[in-house]
Design an enzyme around this catalytic site. Structure first.
Site, PDB file in Angstrom:
ATOM      1  N   HIS A 194     -10.610  -3.630  16.245  1.00 18.54           N
ATOM      2  CA  HIS A 194     -11.678  -3.293  17.186  1.00 18.54           C
ATOM      3  C   HIS A 194     -11.293  -2.017  17.934  1.00 18.54           C
ATOM      4  CE1 HIS A 194      -9.101  -5.786  19.903  1.00 18.54           C
ATOM      5  NE2 HIS A 194      -9.538  -4.984  20.862  1.00 18.54           N
ATOM      6  N   HIS A 210     -10.284  -0.685  20.847  1.00 23.25           N
ATOM      7  CA  HIS A 210      -9.539  -0.551  22.094  1.00 23.25           C
ATOM      8  C   HIS A 210      -8.244   0.175  21.774  1.00 23.25           C
ATOM      9  CE1 HIS A 210     -11.541  -3.986  24.646  1.00 23.25           C
ATOM     10  NE2 HIS A 210     -12.233  -2.866  24.647  1.00 23.25           N
ATOM     11  N   ASP A 215      -5.185  -0.426  22.138  1.00 23.89           N
ATOM     12  CA  ASP A 215      -4.076  -1.169  21.544  1.00 23.89           C
ATOM     13  C   ASP A 215      -4.305  -1.444  20.064  1.00 23.89           C
ATOM     14  OD1 ASP A 215      -6.156  -2.873  22.231  1.00 23.89           O
ATOM     15  OD2 ASP A 215      -4.871  -4.545  22.784  1.00 23.89           O
ATOM     16  N   HIS A 237     -14.216 -11.006  22.364  1.00 28.92           N
ATOM     17  CA  HIS A 237     -13.459 -10.047  23.182  1.00 28.92           C
ATOM     18  C   HIS A 237     -14.212  -8.713  23.252  1.00 28.92           C
ATOM     19  CE1 HIS A 237     -10.084  -7.823  24.829  1.00 28.92           C
ATOM     20  NE2 HIS A 237     -10.120  -7.000  23.787  1.00 28.92           N
ATOM     21  N   ASN A 268      -8.391  -8.868  29.416  1.00 31.36           N
ATOM     22  CA  ASN A 268      -9.377  -7.801  29.579  1.00 31.36           C
ATOM     23  C   ASN A 268     -10.756  -8.260  29.091  1.00 31.36           C
ATOM     24  OD1 ASN A 268     -10.820  -5.421  29.691  1.00 31.36           O
ATOM     25  ND2 ASN A 268      -9.732  -4.444  28.013  1.00 31.36           N
TER      26      ASN A 268
END
Length: 249
Positions: A101, A103, A105, A164, A195
């Site tokens: 995804h 993000h 990280d 998420h 988050n």
């Protein structure tokens, strides 16, 4: 007024000193078996170092990475360390990286991988969102449910629904019975949801239930952060979602 200015400067100096003193741990790589390893890199979340888990999959035709290291557009040391670790320890080229995804990280190290000539792929939505966040776009070629084989190792990329984020996918290694749940799945060590800036809390539980139906025979489930283990992490994610919903009432 002068006293207030001096106090403000003192507080700012303390803040900068503290920020500079925070040291992120270095890359760790942990074998799950003789073919699959967890790479853990660290970023800062609310001023605290937090580990982020991805996979290194060794096949007969090179290595596949699941997610980059936790990097930013100005610092890609974590992903560089992963590439170096593979070269030093597995002595194979990295054929591909799948990002789960958009993000930092997960996609923060795309530029570093591209420099090394490594292809990075994702769903079209993750590719679009990566660009909006200021990162290089992965090749958005993955359908919502697709299985391909590299070096006799089948790899399934599956979008079970929003949670998420709106674009989070999981990656399934059927030969190994290993599921990389990414940040959709919470570790049994987690006490909260983490988050939620891009989360769909209304859909998340249904998405986890879809994952449980598809991958009920998983032996190992690797969450995006903290400890990995068996399927208990999926049940734990549902429990955390219920607690979060109850606390909001």
């Amino acid at each position: 007024m002068r006293i207030l200015l001096l106090l403000s400067l003192f507080v700012l100096f303390q803040h900068l000193t503290l920020a500079q003193s925070v040291q992120k741990p270095k890359l760790t790589v942990t074998p799950l078996n003789d073919q699959v390893y967890v790479h853990t890199t660290y970023g800062l979340y609310r001023g605290t170092p937090v580990g982020s888990n991805g996979l290194i999959v060794k096949t007969k035709d090179g290595v596949v990475l699941i997610d980059t290291g936790w990097d930013t557009d100005t610092n890609t040391d974590n992903t560089r360390d992963i590439v170096q670790w593979v070269a030093d320890n597995l002595h194979q080229p990295i054929r591909l990286c799948i990002v789960t995804h958009a993000h930092e990280d997960r996609v923060g190290g795309i530029h570093e991988l591209r420099k090394a000539g490594i292809r990075v792929v994702s769903t079209p939505l993750t590719a679009q969102k990566s660009v909006k966040l200021g990162y290089e776009s992965p090749d958005g070629i993955l359908p919502n449910d697709t299985t391909f084989t590299i070096g006799q190792e089948p790899i399934r990329c599956y979008f079970a629904g929003e949670g998420h984020t709106s674009d989070n996918i999981v990656v399934w290694l059927p030969n190994q019975k290993i599921l990389h749940g990414g940040c959709l799945v919470k570790s049994v060590a987690a006490f909260g949801m983490g988050n939620l800036a891009d989360a769909n809390l209304n859909a998340w539980a249904g998405t986890i239930q879809n994952v449980m139906k598809q991958f009920g025979d998983a032996r190992i489930v690797v969450p995006g952060h903290e400890e990995w283990g068996d399927k208990k992490s999926l049940e734990h994610t549902l429990t955390l979602l219920k607690k979060h919903a109850a606390a909001k009432k």
